[in-house]
Design an enzyme around this catalytic site. Structure first.
Site, PDB file in Angstrom:
ATOM      1  CG  HIS A  62      -6.157  -0.601   3.060  1.00  0.00           C
ATOM      2  ND1 HIS A  62      -5.550   0.631   3.090  1.00  0.00           N
ATOM      3  CD2 HIS A  62      -6.995  -0.581   1.979  1.00  0.00           C
ATOM      4  CE1 HIS A  62      -5.997   1.363   2.083  1.00  0.00           C
ATOM      5  NE2 HIS A  62      -6.862   0.659   1.389  1.00  0.00           N
ATOM      6  CB  CYS A  63      -0.763  -2.360   5.566  1.00  0.00           C
ATOM      7  SG  CYS A  63      -1.400  -1.267   6.843  1.00  0.00           S
ATOM      8  CB  ILE A  64      -0.231  -6.689   2.785  1.00  0.00           C
ATOM      9  CG1 ILE A  64      -1.603  -7.372   2.744  1.00  0.00           C
ATOM     10  CG2 ILE A  64       0.311  -6.664   4.200  1.00  0.00           C
ATOM     11  CD1 ILE A  64      -1.563  -8.835   3.182  1.00  0.00           C
ATOM     12  NE  ARG A  66      -3.590   0.101  -0.010  1.00  0.00           N
ATOM     13  CZ  ARG A  66      -4.553  -0.010  -0.905  1.00  0.00           C
ATOM     14  NH1 ARG A  66      -4.879   1.028  -1.676  1.00  0.00           N
ATOM     15  NH2 ARG A  66      -5.173  -1.161  -1.089  1.00  0.00           N
TER      16      ARG A  66
END
Length: 325
Positions: A315-317, A86
């Site tokens: 979401h971060c990955i 992300r």
């Protein structure tokens, strides 16, 4: 003029998902984190009803594991520092071109080889025209509703460890120039102990044009003041509806330290919305709340405890490739 990135709920061609690859970074959490990432990828793929999943592995061992755990996915092998795509992958705008921003390891905290150019390499593999941008911006620091409006935090975008000397007005001008942004909702602080310096995708997310989801404080919640301040700021901004959803409350690490666990780190796919869970009393209430927000998608709650040990969640990955043409 640059068209803003489509909102996350717009149709995707595919999604890049970082696959845990480095034993020295993940230690005993490597295999369970890989299993959680594979489960996330499966929910996004949704038996072919969702989108094409591209698992990005940093080495041959991780690529082989990804192929075994997620045979439905495409596996891309490209060296990187860690899985937080992300923040390191390029952001695709509404005209189908991508913007590749500089990356400095979240203000110099985690400077890992490969993270500085993984975005350009992944975009080139997909044949996406990419423009390099001359300032530091992580994708998790902003969230947009597709109309040109984004939400962010002062703690991150105005932090001197990112773009020292750059004023709020200058940041807004760069966002307008590079991403077609027309309006910025500035929140203050992010979650306690968040090493990203307050990424907004752990705090507030657009779920429809002009509709911003923000957690409602749970009992003994270390972030209750942050949530309340964010909601009040959004309401004062005007033309924004605030949708309150549960928070997981106080979540502790193995060392009994407060960690920035958040249901807001969900991912909106073509067929599903995948919500990270942490074994907290509000887990199912959060899934139900997102089910009401996204009635046209299946809402899937999945445990993300081991991914969280690395500092983030679903979401971060992930970084979606929108369908723009």
């Amino acid at each position: 003029m640059t068209r803003p990135p489509p909102p996350e709920w717009a149709p995707h061609k595919a999604v890049w998902i970082g696959f845990p690859s480095h034993p020295e970074l993940w230690e005993r959490d490597l295999e369970p984190a890989q299993a959680e990432v594979a489960a996330f990828a499966r929910a996004v793929h949704a038996d072919g009803r969702g989108e094409k999943v591209l698992l990005v592995a940093a080495n041959i061992e991780a690529a082989e594991t990804a192929e075994r755990l997620a045979p439905f996915a495409g596996v891309v092998m490209e060296p990187f520092g860690d899985i937080w795509l992300r923040d390191t992958a390029a952001i695709v705008t509404g005209d189908g071109t991508a913007r590749d921003f500089r990356f400095n390891g979240w203000g110099g905290k985690y400077d890992l080889p490969g993270d500085e150019d993984i975005g350009a390499r992944l975009a080139a593999q997909r044949g996406i025209e990419t423009e390099a941008c001359d300032w530091i911006l992580e994708g998790g620091a902003i969230d947009g509703d597709g109309t040109g409006l984004i939400v962010t935090t002062e703690q991150c975008l105005l932090n001197r460890n990112r773009n020292p000397g750059m004023s709020r007005a200058e940041v807004e001008e760069r966002l307008k120039r590079d991403l077609g942004i027309t309006s910025v909702l500035w929140l203050g602080e992010g979650l306690l102990n968040d090493h990203t310096d307050g990424h907004v995708d752990n705090l507030a997310r657009f779920v429809a044009p002009g509709v911003l989801a923000i957690p409602e404080a749970f009992e003994n919640d270390p972030n209750w003041r942050v949530y309340q301040a964010a909601a009040e700021t959004a309401e004062r901004f005007g033309h924004i509806e605030v949708a309150r959803v549960p928070s997981p409350g106080r979540v502790l690490s193995r060392e009994e330290e407060i960690i920035p666990a958040s249901y807001m780190n969900f991912y909106i796919g073509n067929a599903s919305v995948v919500v990270p869970l942490y074994g907290q009393p509000n887990d199912q209430a959060a899934v139900a709340a997102f089910g009401r927000i996204f009635p046209d998608r299946e809402v899937v709650g999945l445990r993300a405890d081991h991914i969280l040990t690395g500092g983030g969640s679903f979401h971060c990955i992930s970084q979606q490739i929108p369908r723009t043409r």
